[in-house]
Enzyme design. Structure first.
Site, PDB file in Angstrom:
ATOM      1  N   LYS A  56      10.701   5.678   0.835  1.00  0.00           N
ATOM      2  CA  LYS A  56      11.476   5.714   2.002  1.00  0.00           C
ATOM      3  C   LYS A  56      12.550   4.933   0.610  1.00  0.00           C
ATOM      4  O   LYS A  56      13.528   5.532   1.180  1.00  0.00           O
ATOM      5  CB  LYS A  56      11.395   4.568   3.278  1.00  0.00           C
ATOM      6  CG  LYS A  56      10.502   4.619   3.892  1.00  0.00           C
ATOM      7  CD  LYS A  56      10.132   5.494   4.756  1.00  0.00           C
ATOM      8  CE  LYS A  56       8.173   5.774   5.339  1.00  0.00           C
ATOM      9  NZ  LYS A  56       8.599   6.275   6.159  1.00  0.00           N
ATOM     10  N   TRP A  64       1.578   0.395  12.914  1.00  0.00           N
ATOM     11  CA  TRP A  64       1.810   1.966  11.746  1.00  0.00           C
ATOM     12  C   TRP A  64       0.576   2.049  12.099  1.00  0.00           C
ATOM     13  O   TRP A  64      -0.251   1.473  12.751  1.00  0.00           O
ATOM     14  CB  TRP A  64       2.331   1.367  10.401  1.00  0.00           C
ATOM     15  CG  TRP A  64       2.846   3.553  10.001  1.00  0.00           C
ATOM     16  CD1 TRP A  64       3.229   4.025  10.073  1.00  0.00           C
ATOM     17  CD2 TRP A  64       1.403   3.304   8.981  1.00  0.00           C
ATOM     18  NE1 TRP A  64       2.605   4.753   9.947  1.00  0.00           N
ATOM     19  CE2 TRP A  64       1.778   4.266   8.550  1.00  0.00           C
ATOM     20  CE3 TRP A  64       1.001   2.603   7.569  1.00  0.00           C
ATOM     21  CZ2 TRP A  64       1.279   4.943   7.858  1.00  0.00           C
ATOM     22  CZ3 TRP A  64       0.001   3.118   6.857  1.00  0.00           C
ATOM     23  CH2 TRP A  64       0.830   3.911   6.679  1.00  0.00           C
ATOM     24  N   ASP A  74       1.796  -5.509   3.757  1.00  0.00           N
ATOM     25  CA  ASP A  74       2.599  -3.964   3.537  1.00  0.00           C
ATOM     26  C   ASP A  74       3.881  -3.700   3.666  1.00  0.00           C
ATOM     27  O   ASP A  74       4.854  -4.499   4.641  1.00  0.00           O
ATOM     28  CB  ASP A  74       1.915  -3.048   5.171  1.00  0.00           C
ATOM     29  CG  ASP A  74       2.687  -1.911   4.714  1.00  0.00           C
ATOM     30  OD1 ASP A  74       2.754  -1.360   4.155  1.00  0.00           O
ATOM     31  OD2 ASP A  74       1.806  -1.003   6.166  1.00  0.00           O
TER      32      ASP A  74
HETATM   33  N1  PMP Z   1       3.133   1.323   5.925  1.00  0.00           N
HETATM   34  C1  PMP Z   1       3.758   1.241   6.453  1.00  0.00           C
HETATM   35  C2  PMP Z   1       4.427  -0.072   7.810  1.00  0.00           C
HETATM   36  C3  PMP Z   1       4.870   2.543   7.128  1.00  0.00           C
HETATM   37  O1  PMP Z   1       5.488   2.536   7.645  1.00  0.00           O
HETATM   38  C4  PMP Z   1       4.982   3.310   5.640  1.00  0.00           C
HETATM   39  C5  PMP Z   1       4.973   4.909   5.762  1.00  0.00           C
HETATM   40  N2  PMP Z   1       4.896   5.297   7.358  1.00  0.00           N
HETATM   41  C6  PMP Z   1       3.800   3.206   4.723  1.00  0.00           C
HETATM   42  C7  PMP Z   1       3.178   1.542   5.103  1.00  0.00           C
HETATM   43  C8  PMP Z   1       3.183   4.188   3.836  1.00  0.00           C
HETATM   44  O2  PMP Z   1       3.860   5.156   3.578  1.00  0.00           O
HETATM   45  P1  PMP Z   1       3.572   6.158   1.872  1.00  0.00           P
HETATM   46  O3  PMP Z   1       1.568   6.401   1.776  1.00  0.00           O
HETATM   47  O4  PMP Z   1       4.230   7.837   2.365  1.00  0.00           O
HETATM   48  O5  PMP Z   1       4.503   5.901   0.666  1.00  0.00           O
END
Ligand code: PMP
Length: 380
Positions: free
Chosen positions: A228, A136, A192
């Site tokens: 999500k 990511w 993560d």
């Molecule tokens: N880790 C990964 C691999 C992700 O794809 C995302 C969202 N794109 C996140 C963490 C964090 O998401 P958020 O900060 O929007 O909760």
């Protein structure tokens, strides 16, 4: 004062959405940004979330006072339980703590900041941090080789499930091998977990790796995002779960994390945490949420099968089995940057330069167009 400030490059995924917005082509499709869409191409407020929002509005005992610095206690504990499992030995042994954070990103940042200040491995200013290649965008890469050659106490950020962007997760046997090497080489695991429920449609299955590492005795961090799986992207609701050796270690770690929160956001927002906590702590709502998550996961599976079948019928050169083999929200199509450019310029289909597509951007209405466009792009 600011004359010397250089212009920063725009964030790729948000720039892509902007370009999409400005594109007048009625056939345009956005496969860029990582958010769920319904088959009508619309954002989805989960029905369970709507229900809990009403409960919150009707509850006169709630107010807008500050939350505790570390966040809403019933959110933190229920979120950790989702990651580690109801019957987690670490929870039973009282050696789990948590901090409510601003999304998964905030949880990663909190964990990183703590490790920078306090990680006990070696000289922590020099501790290498490895992430997968590719990963990511906000993670800076590991492969099998780095796992066996990394210095003792190195930190490894591992995607708990539904790897972004490849959609390819290690098998159970591979996870066991990774754990074995990490244990032997005294490496630190920082999970993560941004897509729990999205990989298989089942929360427990998607937490397998995290729970396995706990059974293997690892002390670890796990950054959880509810963006999500609850569709709460803009509420910024995340949790950093800490598994340590004993209750006393957890207590001291949390005391330092409190200091970090104080100078960063000082106090977390409440709405998202309340929504998640009420849902997770109420049996019927919890069941309904799991059902909502499955609805999203199933739609992704349907789009995967459908895209793969259509490319097969078109006879598009190459093998496309990876579309159905990959899991989670994303697929790595294998389209190269030039082909991606063609898709954007000639077909108004917006995807990341890496060839990553968000499967949720596909609908029964645009999937033919997308498949034909991929075909044309590859043949061209
Ligand atoms: N880790 C990964 C691999 C992700 O794809 C995302 C969202 N794109 C996140 C963490 C964090 O998401 P958020 O900060 O929007 O909760």
């Amino acid at each position: 004062l600011f004359g010397e400030v250089p212009q920063a490059t725009p964030v790729a995924v948000f720039k892509l959405s902007n370009d999409f917005k400005e594109d007048p082509n009625p056939m345009k499709v956005n496969l860029g940004v990582g958010a769920y869409r319904t088959d009508e191409g619309q954002p989805w407020v989960l029905p369970v979330v709507k229900k809990v929002e009403k409960i919150i509005v009707a509850d006169n005992s709630l107010n807008h006072e500050y939350l505790p610095i570390l966040g809403l206690p019933e959110f933190r504990s229920s979120a950790s339980k989702i990651a580690l499992g109801e019957d987690s030995p670490a929870i039973q042994e009282n050696r789990v703590g948590a901090v409510q954070c601003l999304g998964g990103t905030g949880a990663l940042k909190m964990g990183a900041e703590f490790l920078r200040r306090w990680y006990n491995g070696n000289d922590n200013m020099k501790t290498p941090v490895y992430v997968s290649a590719p990963t990511w965008g906000r993670h800076a890469h590991w492969n099998d080789k780095t796992l066996t050659t990394a210095p003792k106490h190195s930190i490894f950020v591992l995607h708990a499930c539904a790897h972004n962007p490849t959609g390819t997760d290690p098998t159970h046997v591979e996870w066991m091998q990774v754990a074995e090497v990490m244990k032997r080489r005294k490496l630190f695991v920082f999970f993560d977990s941004a897509y729990q429920g999205f990989a298989s449609g089942c929360l427990d299955k998607d937490a397998w790796a995290v729970r396995y590492f706990v059974t293997q005795g690892f002390e670890m961090f796990c950054a959880q995002s509810f963006s999500k799986n609850f569709g709460l992207y803009n509420e910024r609701v995340g949790n950093l779960t800490i598994v340590a050796r004993d209750a006393d270690n957890v207590r001291r770690v949390l005391s330092q994390m409190e200091k970090i929160v104080r100078v960063n956001w000082s106090n977390p927002p409440s709405q998202g945490a309340r929504l998640v906590a009420i849902t997770l702590n109420t049996a019927e709502l919890f069941a309904e949420w799991k059902d909502n998550v499955k609805t999203m996961a199933d739609r992704v599976l349907l789009m995967r099968a459908s895209l793969q079948a259509k490319l097969q019928v078109l006879g598009t050169p190459g093998t496309w089995d990876h579309i159905t083999q990959q899991i989670g929200m994303f697929s790595f199509t294998g389209l190269n940057p030039k082909q991606v450019e063609y898709m954007i310029k000639e077909r108004s289909i917006y995807l990341m330069a890496s060839g990553r597509i968000n499967m949720c951007g596909l609908t029964t209405k645009n999937i033919d167009y997308v498949a034909e466009s991929i075909h044309e792009t590859v043949v061209n």
